[in-house]
Design an enzyme around this catalytic site. Structure first.
Site, PDB file in Angstrom:
ATOM      1  N   ASP A 189       0.932  -1.295  -0.045  1.00 22.97           N
ATOM      2  CA  ASP A 189       0.038   0.163  -0.010  1.00 22.97           C
ATOM      3  C   ASP A 189       0.933   1.236  -0.142  1.00 22.97           C
ATOM      4  OD1 ASP A 189      -2.132   1.657   0.024  1.00 22.97           O
ATOM      5  OD2 ASP A 189      -2.983   0.690   1.881  1.00 22.97           O
ATOM      6  N   ASP A 190       0.768   2.132  -1.107  1.00 21.36           N
ATOM      7  CA  ASP A 190       1.479   3.491  -0.895  1.00 21.36           C
ATOM      8  C   ASP A 190       3.074   3.288  -1.116  1.00 21.36           C
ATOM      9  OD1 ASP A 190      -1.019   4.547  -0.893  1.00 21.36           O
ATOM     10  OD2 ASP A 190      -0.524   5.787   0.838  1.00 21.36           O
TER      11      ASP A 190
ATOM     12  N   CYS B 253      -5.692   4.065  -3.860  1.00 18.60           N
ATOM     13  CA  CYS B 253      -6.248   2.571  -3.389  1.00 18.60           C
ATOM     14  C   CYS B 253      -7.345   1.980  -3.941  1.00 18.60           C
ATOM     15  CB  CYS B 253      -6.345   2.592  -1.901  1.00 18.60           C
ATOM     16  SG  CYS B 253      -4.929   3.470  -0.961  1.00 18.60           S
TER      17      CYS B 253
ATOM     18  N   LYS C 238      -6.280  -5.733   3.591  1.00 18.72           N
ATOM     19  CA  LYS C 238      -7.075  -4.417   3.023  1.00 18.72           C
ATOM     20  C   LYS C 238      -7.931  -4.593   2.063  1.00 18.72           C
ATOM     21  CE  LYS C 238      -6.405   0.182   1.631  1.00 18.72           C
ATOM     22  NZ  LYS C 238      -5.536   1.555   1.629  1.00 18.72           N
TER      23      LYS C 238
ATOM     24  N   HIS D  16     -11.052  -2.477   1.005  1.00 18.18           N
ATOM     25  CA  HIS D  16     -11.181  -0.938   0.516  1.00 18.18           C
ATOM     26  C   HIS D  16     -12.163  -0.971  -0.807  1.00 18.18           C
ATOM     27  CE1 HIS D  16      -9.794   3.399   0.599  1.00 18.18           C
ATOM     28  NE2 HIS D  16     -11.038   3.505   0.883  1.00 18.18           N
TER      29      HIS D  16
ATOM     30  N   HIS E 232       1.506   2.190   3.949  1.00 23.57           N
ATOM     31  CA  HIS E 232       0.192   3.428   3.974  1.00 23.57           C
ATOM     32  C   HIS E 232       0.758   3.981   5.532  1.00 23.57           C
ATOM     33  CE1 HIS E 232      -3.384   5.695   4.123  1.00 23.57           C
ATOM     34  NE2 HIS E 232      -3.572   5.149   2.837  1.00 23.57           N
TER      35      HIS E 232
ATOM     36  N   ASP F 141      -0.005  -0.539  -4.867  1.00 22.79           N
ATOM     37  CA  ASP F 141      -1.109  -0.240  -5.423  1.00 22.79           C
ATOM     38  C   ASP F 141      -1.081   1.332  -6.028  1.00 22.79           C
ATOM     39  OD1 ASP F 141      -0.903   1.376  -3.078  1.00 22.79           O
ATOM     40  OD2 ASP F 141      -3.122   0.941  -2.379  1.00 22.79           O
ATOM     41  N   ASN F 142      -0.401   2.189  -5.637  1.00 24.42           N
ATOM     42  CA  ASN F 142      -0.191   3.307  -6.145  1.00 24.42           C
ATOM     43  C   ASN F 142       1.397   3.997  -5.847  1.00 24.42           C
ATOM     44  OD1 ASN F 142      -2.574   3.936  -3.789  1.00 24.42           O
ATOM     45  ND2 ASN F 142      -0.570   4.993  -3.714  1.00 24.42           N
TER      46      ASN F 142
ATOM     47  N   LYS G  46       1.523   9.808  -5.229  1.00 27.87           N
ATOM     48  CA  LYS G  46       0.054   9.205  -5.011  1.00 27.87           C
ATOM     49  C   LYS G  46      -0.837  10.424  -5.286  1.00 27.87           C
ATOM     50  CE  LYS G  46      -2.966   7.390  -1.667  1.00 27.87           C
ATOM     51  NZ  LYS G  46      -3.131   7.240  -0.150  1.00 27.87           N
TER      52      LYS G  46
END
Ligand SMILES: *[C@@H]1O[C@H](CO)[C@@H](O)[C@H](O)[C@H]1NC(C)=O
Ligand SMILES: *[C@@H]1O[C@H](CO)[C@@H](O)[C@H](O)[C@H]1NC(C)=O
Ligand SMILES: *[C@@H]1O[C@H](CO)[C@@H](O)[C@H](O)[C@H]1NC(C)=O
Ligand SMILES: *[C@@H]1O[C@H](CO)[C@@H](O)[C@H](O)[C@H]1NC(C)=O
Length: 523
Positions: free
Chosen positions: A40-41, A78, A132, A134, A229, A287-288, A305
């Protein structure tokens, strides 16, 4: 004569029967286990093989023996990346082209979309998810366990405390900020993991699923880690090696990356010990792009992001597997997060025949055998409602399109170029509207004499970059190549015609879990 023919026919049908049985057994044995680890991130400049100041021995080793994807794209946020991973379809085709799902918004990935775990389950896989989600949770039908996963352990929203698993969100309709637990075992609230660091919690859970898995059945395991994240939280032992990093956020972030790297190492070890590894395809992806406000870095790429600059969407990703035909290769072929659905369903021996039209391509031959990517174009997004919600450093920072872009609203070749959009075709990338925070953030620890983020001339409403030669997006070539601009604006217009209306509902105050409840379905 008749007898002989009859006998031959019989032998032949016996032969077919034997052949069918043995080939279906062979097929079952050949179908690989698929483990998909989503970070994540996690920024472009935050993996050891892009930046030697960050220690990721497991990611480095796995990817060095696998195939690194160096021209690989994800979405800038995300929910959108996860949505495309699960559907194989662009955001404009699910009505989810705008932002993320906020905790109190009553929507989820449309229920008539068939998600990746459903495909894998139909192909005979055991399907498990850890981490996660989301992708929406306002009603039970939206939950992972109702969308193809046999089991689920994780959290439903976008971020939370790594130790308490509490998520705080403002509920404006109620004029309050609610902090409540967000952790579930299946559909039940899981209260007993307070104090366990989620990177360890999720890697332990993933490892125990692998350990108890009967390897005669193919496994699909989706591990969506909370790392890296924000909030910036990590046990001290992971941070200790980074005392040389002066910036507090960056130091904590680096520690979180090392914990994540250890988690990936542990999951891989579990696959090896469980005897699954030789027949496993492991995908690792972010994810990004990294969040520069929370210690992440995408240097030397522009933006971060939440933007359509390369810093927001060019992702860290690789495939590790003993089944790869060219281990150690580096792929510079164009690959996108929407490509995993057809690729993995293809590996599973399933068929995506008769589905909603996919935007993803089966890229297994590209990754494994080095063939050219079937993907010739990539729509990054079209979002007419875009706003950048975080301040971008510098003076007079634009947060909306009208403030950012000279030229205002106008139509070019049918496409309204005040709209936030970007499209890629071979080496060309066209951006329209305000793409998001546009600065070049300095290389962490190397911003000598206090040089901060830098930026170029005022943005234009149409910009064209040759991202193969100019991945940092420094030289706008829109004036030099008007025919390319015209072609890509026409393509954007064609895509926009196929877009669903944006679904971005007002928040529903019934989401409130109350002072003692947990976040979860309310409708
Ligand atoms: C919201 O809550 C704050 C603090 O509790 C209060 O000052 C404010 O008047 C409230 N606003 C509304 C619209 O109720
Ligand atoms: C990895 O496994 C080791 C040994 O079991 C354990 O001590 C460590 O906490 C694990 N790390 C993570 C991130 O799960
Ligand atoms: C694994 O599954 C196969 C086929 O269903 C079964 O024959 C075998 O006993 C199982 N093994 C274990 C250890 O449960
Ligand atoms: C896909 O579906 C079409 C139409 O139903 C059918 O003609 C075709 O044979 C199918 N292809 C495969 C590979 O199943």
């Amino acid at each position: 004569m008749a007898l002989i023919t009859e006998k031959r026919t019989m032998d032949y049908s016996l032969f077919i029967a034997v052949f069918l049985v043995s080939s279906s057994v062979a097929l079952a044995a050949e179908r690989p286990h698929v483990v998909f680890i989503l970070a994540d991130d996690f920024g472009w400049n935050d993996v050891g093989y892009h930046n030697s100041e960050i220690s990721t021995p497991n990611l480095d080793k796995l990817s060095a023996a696998g195939v690194r994807l160096e021209n690989y794209y994800v979405q800038p946020l995300c929910t959108p990346s996860r949505n495309q991973l699960m559907t194989g379809r662009y955001q404009i085709h699910t009505g989810m082209q705008h932002q993320i799902i906020w905790p109190c918004q009553p929507y989820c990935v449309p229920l008539d979309e068939k998600l990746l775990p459903q495909w894998m389950k139909e192909a005979g896989y055991a399907t498990h998810m850890v981490g996660k989600w989301h992708l929406g949770m306002y009603k039970k039908d939206c939950l992972p366990t109702r969308r193809g996963f046999d089991t689920y352990f994780g959290y439903l929203l976008g971020a939370e405390d790594y130790f308490t698993h509490v998520h705080c969100a403002a509920i404006s309709a109620l004029n309050l900020t609610r902090c409540a637990l967000d952790l579930r075992e299946g559909e039940e609230v899981a209260t007993e993991y307070k104090g366990v660091y989620s990177t360890e919690l999720f890697s332990q859970r993933a490892s125990s699923i692998i350990k108890t898995h009967n390897s005669s059945k193919p496994l699909f395991l989706y591990v969506a880690l909370q790392a890296v994240h924000d909030p910036l939280q990590v046990p001290e032992r992971y941070v200790a090696p980074y005392s040389f990093i002066k910036d507090h956020n960056r130091r904590l972030y680096a520690g979180m990356v090392s914990a994540m790297d250890e988690a990936v190492g542990n999951i891989t070890l579990a696959l090896q010990r469980g005897g699954l590894w030789d027949n496993t395809v492991l995908v690792f992806s972010t994810d990004n792009g990294g969040q520069t406000r929370s210690g992440g870095s995408n240097w030397p790429l522009r933006g971060r992001k939440w933007s359509l600059w390369e810093g927001g969407i060019r992702g860290v990703g690789f495939v590790a597997s003993p089944l790869l035909k060219r281990p150690g290769a580096v792929s510079r072929q164009l690959i996108h997060v929407s490509d995993w659905l057809p690729t993995l369903v293809g590996l599973a021996g399933g068929s995506t025949n008769g589905t909603k039209p996919l935007d993803g391509f089966d890229v297994w031959n590209t990754i494994s055998n080095g063939l050219p990517s079937p993907r010739l174009e990539l729509l990054h997004n079209i979002d007419p409602l875009y706003v950048d919600i975080a301040p971008c450093p510098g003076t007079g920072r634009p947060v909306t399109l009208a403030q950012a872009v000279s030229g205002g609203s106008r139509a070019d070749f049918g496409f309204n170029v005040s709209i936030h959009a970007a499209i890629r075709s071979s080496n060309w990338k066209l951006l329209t509207g305000y793409p998001g925070c546009d600065v070049w953030f300095p290389r962490p620890g190397h911003n000598s004499s206090g040089s901060g983020p830098s930026r170029a001339d005022p943005l234009k409403s149409v910009m064209l970059f040759d991202v193969e030669k100019d991945p940092e997006e420094r030289h706008d070539l829109s004036a030099t190549f008007p025919a390319v601009v015209e072609y890509l604006l026409g393509r954007l217009q064609q895509h926009q015609k196929s877009a669903l209306p944006i679904n971005f509902p007002d928040e529903d105050p019934r989401c409130d879990p109350g002072p003692t409840g947990a976040w979860g379905p309310w409708a």
